[in-house]
Design a protein around this motif. Structure first.
Motif, mmCIF file in Angstrom:
data_model
loop_
_atom_site.group_PDB
_atom_site.id
_atom_site.type_symbol
_atom_site.label_atom_id
_atom_site.label_comp_id
_atom_site.label_asym_id
_atom_site.label_seq_id
_atom_site.Cartn_x
_atom_site.Cartn_y
_atom_site.Cartn_z
ATOM 1 N N GLY A 164 0.793 -1.231 0.000
ATOM 2 C CA GLY A 164 0.000 0.000 0.000
ATOM 3 C C GLY A 164 0.814 1.265 0.000
ATOM 4 N N ASP A 165 2.137 1.125 0.014
ATOM 5 C CA ASP A 165 2.977 2.320 -0.033
ATOM 6 C C ASP A 165 2.921 2.988 -1.394
ATOM 7 N N LEU A 166 2.758 2.137 -2.398
ATOM 8 C CA LEU A 166 2.713 2.667 -3.748
ATOM 9 C C LEU A 166 1.339 2.414 -4.340
ATOM 10 N N VAL A 167 0.742 3.458 -4.815
ATOM 11 C CA VAL A 167 -0.510 3.280 -5.560
ATOM 12 C C VAL A 167 -0.194 3.578 -7.008
ATOM 13 N N PHE A 168 -0.343 2.590 -7.829
ATOM 14 C CA PHE A 168 0.062 2.730 -9.217
ATOM 15 C C PHE A 168 -1.180 2.770 -10.097
ATOM 16 N N ALA A 169 -1.424 3.903 -10.699
ATOM 17 C CA ALA A 169 -2.571 4.027 -11.595
ATOM 18 C C ALA A 169 -2.077 3.828 -13.020
ATOM 19 N N GLU A 170 -2.357 2.674 -13.571
ATOM 20 C CA GLU A 170 -1.873 2.383 -14.914
ATOM 21 C C GLU A 170 -2.863 2.923 -15.940
ATOM 22 N N LEU A 171 -2.685 4.187 -16.242
ATOM 23 C CA LEU A 171 -3.591 4.813 -17.200
ATOM 24 C C LEU A 171 -3.141 4.561 -18.627
ATOM 25 N N PHE A 172 -1.916 4.076 -18.737
ATOM 26 C CA PHE A 172 -1.284 3.916 -20.039
ATOM 27 C C PHE A 172 -2.092 3.032 -20.978
ATOM 28 N N SER A 173 -2.451 1.856 -20.501
ATOM 29 C CA SER A 173 -3.130 0.934 -21.401
ATOM 30 C C SER A 173 -4.628 0.847 -21.112
ATOM 31 N N GLU A 174 -5.121 1.814 -20.348
ATOM 32 C CA GLU A 174 -6.554 1.797 -20.066
ATOM 33 C C GLU A 174 -7.308 2.431 -21.222
ATOM 34 N N GLU A 175 -8.318 1.755 -21.639
ATOM 35 C CA GLU A 175 -9.104 2.229 -22.780
ATOM 36 C C GLU A 175 -9.677 3.620 -22.503
ATOM 37 N N SER A 176 -10.155 3.795 -21.282
ATOM 38 C CA SER A 176 -10.899 5.018 -20.985
ATOM 39 C C SER A 176 -10.018 6.256 -20.980
ATOM 40 N N THR A 177 -8.719 6.048 -20.802
ATOM 41 C CA THR A 177 -7.823 7.206 -20.759
ATOM 42 C C THR A 177 -7.878 7.996 -22.052
ATOM 43 N N TRP A 178 -7.827 7.248 -23.150
ATOM 44 C CA TRP A 178 -7.704 7.901 -24.447
ATOM 45 C C TRP A 178 -9.049 7.981 -25.160
ATOM 46 N N ASP A 179 -10.080 7.702 -24.427
ATOM 47 C CA ASP A 179 -11.401 7.669 -25.033
ATOM 48 C C ASP A 179 -11.832 9.075 -25.405
ATOM 49 N N GLN A 180 -12.073 9.279 -26.670
ATOM 50 C CA GLN A 180 -12.437 10.625 -27.113
ATOM 51 C C GLN A 180 -13.810 10.630 -27.748
ATOM 52 N N LYS A 181 -14.660 9.751 -27.277
ATOM 53 C CA LYS A 181 -15.973 9.670 -27.914
ATOM 54 C C LYS A 181 -16.810 10.899 -27.598
ATOM 55 N N LYS A 182 -17.682 11.185 -28.503
ATOM 56 C CA LYS A 182 -18.537 12.352 -28.308
ATOM 57 C C LYS A 182 -19.552 12.081 -27.195
ATOM 58 N N PRO A 183 -19.983 13.128 -26.546
ATOM 59 C CA PRO A 183 -20.964 12.915 -25.475
ATOM 60 C C PRO A 183 -22.232 12.259 -26.026
ATOM 61 N N GLN A 184 -22.712 11.309 -25.285
ATOM 62 C CA GLN A 184 -23.883 10.547 -25.742
ATOM 63 C C GLN A 184 -25.150 11.308 -25.389
ATOM 64 N N ASN A 185 -25.443 12.313 -26.167
ATOM 65 C CA ASN A 185 -26.686 13.006 -25.864
ATOM 66 C C ASN A 185 -27.696 12.768 -26.974
ATOM 67 N N PRO A 186 -28.903 12.516 -26.611
ATOM 68 C CA PRO A 186 -29.945 12.338 -27.623
ATOM 69 C C PRO A 186 -30.147 13.648 -28.369
ATOM 70 N N GLY A 187 -29.764 13.649 -29.610
ATOM 71 C CA GLY A 187 -29.658 14.898 -30.361
ATOM 72 C C GLY A 187 -30.963 15.656 -30.513
ATOM 73 N N VAL A 188 -32.072 14.955 -30.642
ATOM 74 C CA VAL A 188 -33.333 15.625 -30.963
ATOM 75 C C VAL A 188 -33.888 16.377 -29.760
ATOM 76 N N SER A 189 -33.811 15.767 -28.621
ATOM 77 C CA SER A 189 -34.481 16.328 -27.458
ATOM 78 C C SER A 189 -33.791 17.574 -26.915
ATOM 79 N N VAL A 190 -32.525 17.737 -27.298
ATOM 80 C CA VAL A 190 -31.812 18.887 -26.759
ATOM 81 C C VAL A 190 -32.159 20.116 -27.575
ATOM 82 N N SER A 191 -33.282 20.664 -27.289
ATOM 83 C CA SER A 191 -33.685 21.856 -28.018
ATOM 84 C C SER A 191 -33.317 23.115 -27.250
#
Lengths: 297, 420
Positions: free
Chosen positions: A91-118
């Motif tokens: 527990g002395d070291l907390v290692f966050a391996e963001l390198f190979s995590e899919e979510s780190t580099w995830d650049q997907k557009k926000p999932q908003n329902p396009g029609v309802s956002v008026s």
């Protein structure tokens, strides 16, 4: 030698920010390993190697790895006689391996329902984009904060502040979708985060040459301003050498006498650590290929 | 003991020959370093063990392999900065893909061409029967040369040595043959391929002939995924292809490890990439690097350096594990011609900027930073050190600065271009 230049001693307070700059020709990854090993093994006498109690102290190091996997660091530190896996388990070291995590580099557009956002005005849309870009940074920060809360609940006395290490900031910028403000905010939050009423220190790597053109240099300058110590790693100015790989330049902006930084005083720039050629042991035959680095004066 | 005495192959075959494989399996444990067992070395077709527990995969060019320290480390990305006026990067790309085809490694090829599949038809073919022909040549030249060089009383030693060599060669052939068939059956490739594979072709680096084209049967046997970047408006399809490709090669899934190769040509080229923001591309490449590192995959990415913004370019350079750049030379560059003895033969220059330092913090430096690219007899690509002509001290020698700047390596932060 290096510690002297940094002003690294036992009675340091938290909240220090060390910025390590490097370039393509000379990578400064070795400095992170050096600090990692230094911090992890520093207080080994007090906290002993005996199995820890249920009551866990705060981690000594929180490592955010964006440029290499854990095995890379583990292998290097193992050669220097420092077992990261053991530290990780204790527990002395907390290692966050963001390198190979899919979510780190995830650049997907926000999932908003396009029609309802008026009703969505431009302000809220901008907000949303910013939010998704910043998902990673916020997520990481939340994890850190939760950790801090947990550790302060079961306080252990006599521990030094936690170090947050980032490898490296320019990739964090990429992960945040290029929004510099978010990265700067994140760094500030990290600095004011406290584990066990001790402020976190921050050690971060950044590739300086990305920001060398004047158009983009403001980010680096802001970081340098925020940092207490700036270490820049450069190729040897006198040219190629087979055994010396580069040189370090240390700019220490803290006031060495007082432990806390006073904004009113002029940062002490005179303590140029000089030029420390960093040297690898290439004199050994290939078999005893040791990953040691020596600092020479 | 027995295994060791049988293994007489020269050290370049170390870890790829059958005997060494056997030893790796643990039969002759006393000769292996203990640490080797715990390394991440992946036994697969066309790999060899590299330093620091890495596994090396050939680029297809033995000279390039030598320059970059044995090969591309498995899980690494090699980036080549293109010369936008010359297709030299395609040469390296072809070799990279051809080597994959020869080893039966699945390929993913993304390119801004309209039909990337047709590019695979231009891959160079293996040199067939090269051993026998080469030997004949050798013997011929050897006889004439030996007669001049070696005194007659030493002839018998020469014969002895020759006999030893042929024995060695036969042994090696046998070893590689049985090993090849074993490996091929294990990886369940088509029998068609295993029959067409000649004895020497499963060497770590193949020998290719640019005049021939790749055997169609071989090409068909390999699982290739082609992807055209032209007309794409979103990263998602490419993203998906890569993810699917890499997951089939992840280290946990595969029982019989097989290396996959991802090649991306002219990524960032304006005809395909003008729609994407630089941050999207950067995060795509960072993501790609992340997933490749933990899988049995190597990547090759080429991009036109001069079309990029300087900050993006440097970011890409930091992302690369191995960074090379190619540059064409013009036919009538007087200064260069004066400085290099073999300028007429040179078709381009290869610059080495960065070598892989995976699992280590000690940077490795190339022997030289610039090599010349030659195509010898129009069939073989040779990378050589530059042969500098002797300096003409008394000559005018005034306008040589430009050429000297190209040929000599200056430190990155040298105050002037002549200060090195």
């Amino acid at each position: 030698m290096l510690e002297e230049a940094i002003g690294w001693d036992d009675r340091q307070a938290g909240g220090q920010f060390i910025l390590v700059k490097d370039c393509v020709a000379t990578s400064a990854g070795f400095l992170l390993n050096y600090f990692l090993k230094k911090v992890l093994t520093s207080a080994e006498k007090s906290s002993t190697l005996a199995p820890r109690n249920i009551q866990q102290g705060p981690p000594k190091v929180v490592f955010l790895a964006l440029s290499a996997p854990f095995s890379h660091y583990n292998r290097i530190c193992k050669k220097q006689g420092c077992n990261l896996t053991a530290f990780r388990e204790s527990g002395d070291l907390v290692f966050a391996e963001l390198f190979s995590e899919e979510s780190t580099w995830d650049q997907k557009k926000p999932q908003n329902p396009g029609v309802s956002v008026s009703v969505s005005t431009s302000v809220s849309a901008g907000h949303e984009v910013a939010h998704t870009c910043d998902k990673l940074v916020v997520g990481v920060y939340r994890r850190l904060r939760d950790m801090a809360k947990k550790s302060s609940a079961c306080g252990v006395e006599g521990c030094k502040g936690t170090f947050i290490m980032i490898d490296d900031l320019s990739l964090l910028e990429v992960a945040a979708g290029g929004s510099r403000a978010h990265v700067l905010d994140f760094l500030h939050y990290c600095q004011v985060l406290s584990f066990n009423s001790k402020r976190c220190s921050l050690i971060s790597l950044i590739h300086g040459d990305i920001y060398s053109s004047t158009l983009f240099s403001s980010f680096l300058r802001e970081l340098e301003h925020a940092a207490d110590v700036v270490i820049s790693v450069e190729p040897l100015s006198t040219g190629y050498a087979t055994d010396i790989h580069g040189q370090l330049k240390v700019v220490n902006r803290t006031i060495s006498s007082s432990t806390s930084r006073k904004m009113s005083e002029v940062p002490q720039l005179s303590s140029f650590g000089g030029r420390i050629p960093l040297n690898t042991c290439t004199t050994y035959p290939q078999d005893t290929d040791s990953d040691q680095l020596r600092f020479l004066s | 003991m027995e295994a060791r005495s049988r293994c007489r192959l020269p050290c370049s075959y170390y870890m790829t020959c059958k005997c060494c494989m056997k030893r790796m399996d643990g039969k002759g444990k006393s000769f292996i370093r203990r640490t080797l067992g715990s390394t991440g070395f992946v036994q697969a077709v066309g790999t060899k063990a590299g330093p620091n527990g890495t596994t090396l995969v050939s680029t297809g060019l033995s000279d390039l392999d030598k320059i970059i320290g044995g090969g591309i480390p498995l899980g690494g990305i090699i980036m080549i900065m293109e010369d936008i006026e010359a297709p030299h990067h395609l040469l390296l790309l072809r070799y990279f893909l051809a080597q994959g085809v020869v080893h039966g490694q699945p390929l993913l090829f993304a390119s801004p061409l309209t039909s990337p599949k047709s590019f695979l038809g231009t891959l160079p073919g293996l040199t067939k029967g090269k051993d026998s022909k080469g030997n004949v040549d050798l013997q011929k030249s050897g006889q004439s040369a030996d007669g001049l060089r070696i005194a007659w009383q030493y002839q018998r030693y020469l014969n002895e040595q020759k006999a030893l060599e042929t024995r060695r060669q036969r042994q090696q052939e046998i070893a590689s043959q049985s090993w090849a068939s074993g490996r091929l059956h294990a990886s369940s490739l088509s029998p068609n391929l295993s029959s067409s594979v000649t004895s020497g072709s499963l060497e770590y680096t193949g020998t290719f002939d640019l005049r021939k084209s790749m055997d169609q049967a071989m090409l068909n046997a390999v699982n290739t995924v082609c992807f055209s970047l032209q007309g794409e408006t979103d990263m998602a399809p490419l993203h998906g292809q890569c993810a699917a490709f890499v997951t089939t090669h992840s280290r946990s899934v595969q029982e019989v490890p097989n290396v996959g190769r991802i090649a991306m040509q002219s990524i960032y080229a304006p005809q395909s990439m003008h729609l994407f923001s630089e941050w999207k591309m950067l995060s795509f490449l960072a993501w790609l690097k992340g997933i490749i590192r933990t899988a049995n995959v190597v990547g090759l990415v080429t991009f036109p350096a001069s079309l990029l913004k300087p900050s993006v370019l440097v970011r890409l350079q930091h992302l690369a594990d191995i960074l090379l750049s190619v540059e064409a030379v013009s036919d009538d560059h007087k200064e260069m011609e004066a400085m290099l003895t073999d300028y007429q033969d040179i078709s381009g220059l290869l610059h080495v900027h960065k070598l892989a330092s995976i699992n280590t913090q000690v940077p490795s430096f190339p022997e030289a930073s610039t090599y010349s690219i030659k195509v010898s007899r129009r069939k073989e690509v040779v990378l050589e050190h530059l042969h500098l002509a002797p300096v003409d001290v008394y000559g005018k020698g005034s306008g040589n600065a430009g050429a000297a700047q190209v040929l000599c390596s200056t430190p990155a932060n040298a105050p002037s271009s002549l200060d090195f």
